[in-house]
Design a protein around this motif. Sequence first.
Motif, PDB file in Angstrom:
ATOM      1  N   ASP A   1      -0.853   2.322   7.391  1.00 61.71           N
ATOM      2  CA  ASP A   1       0.202   1.778   6.546  1.00 61.71           C
ATOM      3  C   ASP A   1       0.842   2.889   5.717  1.00 61.71           C
ATOM      4  OD1 ASP A   1      -0.076  -0.707   7.466  1.00 61.71           O
ATOM      5  OD2 ASP A   1      -1.106  -1.526   5.715  1.00 61.71           O
ATOM      6  N   ARG A   2       2.132   2.767   5.558  1.00 60.25           N
ATOM      7  CA  ARG A   2       2.837   3.805   4.820  1.00 60.25           C
ATOM      8  C   ARG A   2       3.294   3.288   3.467  1.00 60.25           C
ATOM      9  NH1 ARG A   2       7.416   5.815   8.759  1.00 60.25           N
ATOM     10  NH2 ARG A   2       7.767   3.605   8.952  1.00 60.25           N
ATOM     11  N   SER A   3       3.351   4.188   2.533  1.00 62.33           N
ATOM     12  CA  SER A   3       3.997   3.895   1.272  1.00 62.33           C
ATOM     13  C   SER A   3       4.818   5.125   0.964  1.00 62.33           C
ATOM     14  CB  SER A   3       2.961   3.649   0.179  1.00 62.33           C
ATOM     15  OG  SER A   3       3.593   3.658  -1.072  1.00 62.33           O
ATOM     16  N   ALA A   4       6.048   5.133   1.463  1.00 59.90           N
ATOM     17  CA  ALA A   4       6.832   6.366   1.459  1.00 59.90           C
ATOM     18  C   ALA A   4       6.872   7.013   0.084  1.00 59.90           C
ATOM     19  CB  ALA A   4       8.236   6.081   1.944  1.00 59.90           C
ATOM     20  N   ILE A   5       7.249   6.227  -0.896  1.00 60.36           N
ATOM     21  CA  ILE A   5       7.354   6.782  -2.250  1.00 60.36           C
ATOM     22  C   ILE A   5       6.118   6.317  -3.010  1.00 60.36           C
ATOM     23  CG2 ILE A   5       8.751   6.901  -4.334  1.00 60.36           C
ATOM     24  CD1 ILE A   5      11.220   6.368  -2.639  1.00 60.36           C
ATOM     25  N   GLY A   6       5.060   7.102  -2.940  1.00 61.96           N
ATOM     26  CA  GLY A   6       3.785   6.715  -3.530  1.00 61.96           C
ATOM     27  C   GLY A   6       3.627   7.248  -4.944  1.00 61.96           C
TER      28      GLY A   6
END
Length: 249
Positions: free
Chosen positions: A7-12
């Motif tokens: 899973d991605r969270s581009a702006i983490g």
Amino acid sequence: DREPPPDRSAIGPDSRGLWLMGNDVDLARRLAGTGFDWLALDAQHGAIDRSALVDLGRALGDVGANYVVRVPGVDHAWIGASLDAGAAGVVVPSIASVEDAREAVRATYYPPLGERSWGPLTPMWDGYAPDAERANAQVQCAVMIETVGALDAVEEIAALEGVNLLFLGPVDLSLSLGMSLDDLLADTSDSGPVGRILAAARGHGVEVAAFAGDPSRVPALRALGISRIAVATDIALVALGAQQVLDLT
Ligand code: 3PY
Ligand code: MG
């Protein structure tokens, strides 16, 4: 069958992003490998058109780069095309009302939450595209708070299902408020413009990110409590690098 990527969270959290105004594929790929946590392709003010978007998406996908697209406006076609190209999220500018934010949500998510049309490009590039449910769960829908209208509606905007990031645009917000950028960023009070954005986000479990553009503004944004920051543009990198070379030689 291909394994889905994590899973991605581009702006983490605690992340440093690089804002790309240019459309050069090789430069983007090179910059993606320099250590920034994410890239934002600027299709509002940058040189990125639909064709560059697809070329950049393919190149950044190849190197597994985390990127979002700042679309030109609340535009279903652009939001859909950005996500089809493989962006992990969209940053939607010029939000002026809760209705604009609702429209951004409609464009970002497949039914039942939204109206995004099916057509990811990544499988054609031999990549992995999540199914609709997984795409909806992963995508980041960042709405820009950069107008008085959005600031006045920020509580309602943060409460919308599907909005997961409030993205401060300090330059336009200062213009819209008729105050200087420095004064906007110096106001660390809870009742100040940025304080209101942070409070709305906290109240609704939504994250906050911001554009610095110039690295010199990063400390002021961190002092406000913002840890997800576009710390530089590609242009700022070139200018800083040029200055460094001239100073050294
Ligand atoms: C702003 O500061 O207004 C922005 O949109 C950043 O690009
Ligand atoms: Mg702006």
